[in-house]
Design a protein around this motif. Sequence first.
Motif, short mmCIF file in Angstrom:
data_model
loop_
_atom_site.label_atom_id
_atom_site.label_comp_id
_atom_site.label_asym_id
_atom_site.label_seq_id
_atom_site.Cartn_x
_atom_site.Cartn_y
_atom_site.Cartn_z
N ASP A 152 17.98 45.96 7.76
CA ASP A 152 16.69 45.68 6.93
C ASP A 152 16.82 44.38 6.53
O ASP A 152 17.44 44.04 5.68
N GLU A 181 16.54 43.59 13.90
CA GLU A 181 17.07 43.68 12.62
C GLU A 181 18.33 44.12 12.12
O GLU A 181 19.27 43.66 11.25
N SER A 182 18.79 45.24 12.94
CA SER A 182 19.92 45.84 12.83
C SER A 182 20.84 44.85 13.06
O SER A 182 22.19 44.94 12.90
N LYS A 220 14.55 42.89 4.48
CA LYS A 220 14.23 42.94 3.18
C LYS A 220 15.46 43.01 2.18
O LYS A 220 15.56 42.49 1.22
N ARG A 279 5.99 46.14 6.32
CA ARG A 279 6.70 47.32 7.14
C ARG A 279 7.31 46.75 8.28
O ARG A 279 8.50 47.21 8.70
#
Lengths: 878, 273
Positions: free
Chosen positions: A631, A624-625, A633, A562
């Motif tokens: 994302d 992450e952004s 992943k 997650r």
Amino acid sequence: MVEERMDQADLLSTDQGAKSPAVYKRPKETKRLVLVADIIAGYVISVGGVLVIAAVMGILIYLVSQVVPLFRAGVVTSQNSAIRPAPWAISSATMLDEYHHLAVEIGPAGRIIAYHPRSGEIVSETRIDFNGAESTTMAFDKGADGWAAGFADGSMAFGSVKFQVEVFPAGFDLSGMRPLGGDDWIGDGAVYSKVAGGQIRVARVVAVTEKIIKSGGGKVVALSMAVFGRQRNRMNALAALDSRGGLSLHIAQTRKNMMTGKMKISVKSYSLPKAPKALDKPRLFLTENGADILLVAGDGVLYRYNAREPSQAFLAETVSLTSPGVRVTAAALMSGRQSLAVGGSNGGVGIHFILSNPGSVTSDGYKVVRARRLEPHKGPVTAIVPAAGGKSFLTAGPGELWLRNGAGESVILRLDAGAPGDIRGLDITSRLDGALLSTNSGAIRLWEIKVPHPEASWRAFFGKVWYEGYKAPSYTWQSSAATDDFEPKLSLMPLIFGTLKATFYSMLFAVPVALLAAVFTSEFLEKNHRAPLKTAMEMMASLPSVALGFVAALVLAPVVERGIGPVLLAGLLIPLSLVGGAMLWQLLPQPVSERLSGRFKFMAIASAMGIGVLATLALGGLFESAFFGGDFKLWLTEKDVSAVPFLFMLLFPMATAAVAVAGARYTGRGGRRGSQAQGGLGAGAMELAKASMVAISAALLAWIAAVVAQGTGFDPRDGLVGPYVQRNTLIVGFAMGFAVIPIIYTLAEDALAAVPDHLRGASLGCGATVWQTAIWVVVPTAASGIFSAVMIGMGRAVGETMIVVMAAGNTPVMELNVFGGLRALSANIAVELPEAVVGGTLYRTLFLAGLTLFVMTFAINTLAEVVRLRFRKRFSRL
Amino acid sequence: MSANSLSHHHEDPTIRHERKGEEGSLVSTEDFSLWYGDSQALYDVEMALEKGLVTALIGPSGCGKSTLLRSFNRMNDLIDGLRVEGSIKFDGHDIFAPDVDVIGLRKRMGMVFQKPNPFPMSIAENVGYPLRVDGVRDRKLIAETVERALKSSALWEEVKDRLDQSALGLSGGQQQRLCIARAIAADPDVLLMDEPCSALDPVATAKIEELIDELAGRYTIVIVTHNMQQAARVSHNTAFMYLGRLVEYGETGAIFTVPRADRTKEYVTGRFG
Ligand SMILES: Nc1ncnc2c1ncn2[C@@H]1O[C@H](COP(=O)(O)OP(=O)(O)O)[C@@H](O)[C@H]1O
Ligand SMILES: [Mg+2]
């Protein structure tokens, strides 16, 4: 120091001795009991030692004994010859019953002769009912007991032919039967055999004609038949070539009417593009599910018709299977109908796959490829007969009869087929325990053979093998599947790779942590804090690995999945906040920092970590952004998002090291660097400024390197990272690292603590700091001990089972991807052993995996031990 | 001896003789006391080390000679539960002041230990170690310093052909001279030697004594020794310690020929200790 204390003690004792009248008189003889006890103890201990060694050797010998049969060649257990006049020159099909009691050959015009293979005695002579017609060619699907025949008028027929077996209880009346010697009798068209328990097994051959298919073509010259589906919903597919070059496909669907129980057969016929005329010795093959129709001409040219859509079948490919001038003298589809074995007039044997190969020259994106070239016969290959099920097959050359397995590429068993005459019929049982050969001069030979492990070979275990359906040779582990035609893939390489990969990543995590902790404990921690810390670390070792694996798989893996973005960021931010904290600490005036050292320092370290964690949590999403398109992943699989940020993260530590080293070299650092006492605000600020300079220039360097790397086309997503699975190498590395940290820590700490204090004194006396002393004197002196600690930890990681079973996903893939799963040798054994048949190939292969594991851990531990002995020798001189 | 006389003895202030030395003192202790946890190891030691001279510390085992010596360069700092009172001044500065650079202090006070303690490195690396600590990278400078230090410690001729071999292959006496060379290479002001010859044979001992003789003048040397002849031979001044106190201190000749305290007399004439 000790000597001095002794001196003192001596002084005292002489004083006391003068005062005290009681004098101890020492007996001058040793008591017998003491001597006996000494002898007994020595004896018991050496016996115990020998027993332990014997037990270890015993286990090793047992492992080897379980593995050795894998590499044994097949053996002939008995051989039997008989002579009976040959009914015809060449049989369309030959079948040997699985108990070797009955053999059947089908000759021209549907004539069937059943005989006792040992004696050659005829059991029955019948005929398949062709409604009076004479067949011009026949085809069989032996695995499914199907036959097909073609006739001069272009019509075809199909049906089944099989052994019908009944078993009668012991005491069955055999009177009136003709004894054949041994336990076999002949009577009313069947063979009666006494089998285990005195029961009587009766075997006879039964042939049934199911349907005649009318067709308006010319004389049928080549035929192939395949049975798909089972019982209720059976599909007989026939491919036929007629004398005018007409190629047709007929699919007969057999359905059972639920009400009447009657079978209803409906036939659909398709005509294909015409084949080239006047083909010499054509052979037809229908591949799996009727996907392709292969027409092999005697001159070696293969015409492949794509029949995936039967009504629109087309010639997709024309390719030569043999070298120029070499004729095809034998060909057969392997069981499973996915590959074609071809034998040539030059003795060569090759196996051809039909591979999906987009971008190839063919019109349908498939391509016939020769995947394997097997050991050639010394003359023309006269027959190729696959065993039903499995991938083993017989090939016949001049006087030779070889049993081979596709995967191994080597000959498993060589039979001496030096019988008079040419081959009339040939068969091998599906269990590879019997082979039958008959010749046109009437010789009948039966071999009882034993080939328990046809798929096993060095090459299959450790080499690259080109398996059916694979685009290229590969290392693959896939021990079982749902279908009978499955070819077991037993390469240990993905498992060895998995073991090494898990070990590598766990060591990557464990070694720095364990060694830094060990150095910290032995060099920086106050003496009275050492023991509790060490005990606590050693307690960690008592955590059962199954619990670790459980937590890793069920708690850690989902959490990391997650929050993979924040987790990655943590890897960057937490060390940074620790270093930053240390820098700030240096800003404290020395008296203050000295007074605050102990507990407060720990709290400061903890809060620096806490700040790192909080920052991670706060910035994770943003991170992450900003860098991975929102994302991580998704970024792993979508290559259109830039890889620069990730490359930057990879390169940053290296860049920092490079900048730090270069900085030290070119600025010529002052001798006072890192001294504790220099503490003052100015010096601390200098250090901080220097460090931030290093950090900034390292970041710049890393970014530039990342941009350049991406510019040159390097993308970490091609190897190092890849699609994310929940139970991945990162998780395993972490959990297993956790499991080996205590042992590495303990052993390394022991090694460091064993470095005599006088060396530390010498270094400190020279004006070195504790840190300089640690890295220049203590660690190098203890290096071999530390190395052996790391090796022993590594040995543990290699053999560790439960964590990899639970947290690694158990996918036997060979990829570097940190976010991918893996399967380790140990986990493989644990997972597959319950399903392996005792004594079977898989069972023994798992023992081989165990042996391989043993060799790996043995090598690592031996290295550790050798280095440790050197370490000890070196210490004796200090 | 009665407990009474013992304690009486101990409260005697230090008996002081004339001392050699014209250049003044480089290191001096004032009212210096030291505790290992609860047990006191030094009592009110007042003593000044003359610049450029050799001072011998003598006394029976356990009287605190090593403790005192190790206080000079604060090597005792590493011991848990250590406490000091009073002061030690080096070049006029209190070495226990909070802003003192301990590492720098140790750089100025080379130390040679009772047991030879070469590092498990090559001979050259051993001697060059202080320079490495200082971050010196100039190879020529290192090589020259190593050579000079080895010459000063009279080891050069014996090892010049095997500088890159392990120092652990040297004999005990050579190892001790190597340690002296290492201390010299650090370019100290003071050399602290704690029984440097106690683990050596007479020949090696003689060599070290010669060496000390040669080094005197260049360095201020403190040597702890159990060997009265050695103290008499190599030192200019001698301090006799007993049970943590400095009993008598003065010119070596005076201490050995006209000791005033009974304890000193008994010790130097070899009646105890
Ligand atoms: N590290 C230490 N911890 C506790 N006591 C110590 C320590 N070192 C020395 N001592 C004690 O301090 C006293 C003085 O020791 P030391 O200076 O080694 O004597 P010397 O060198 O004169 O033989 C002795 O009683 C000794 O037991
Ligand atoms: Mg001592």
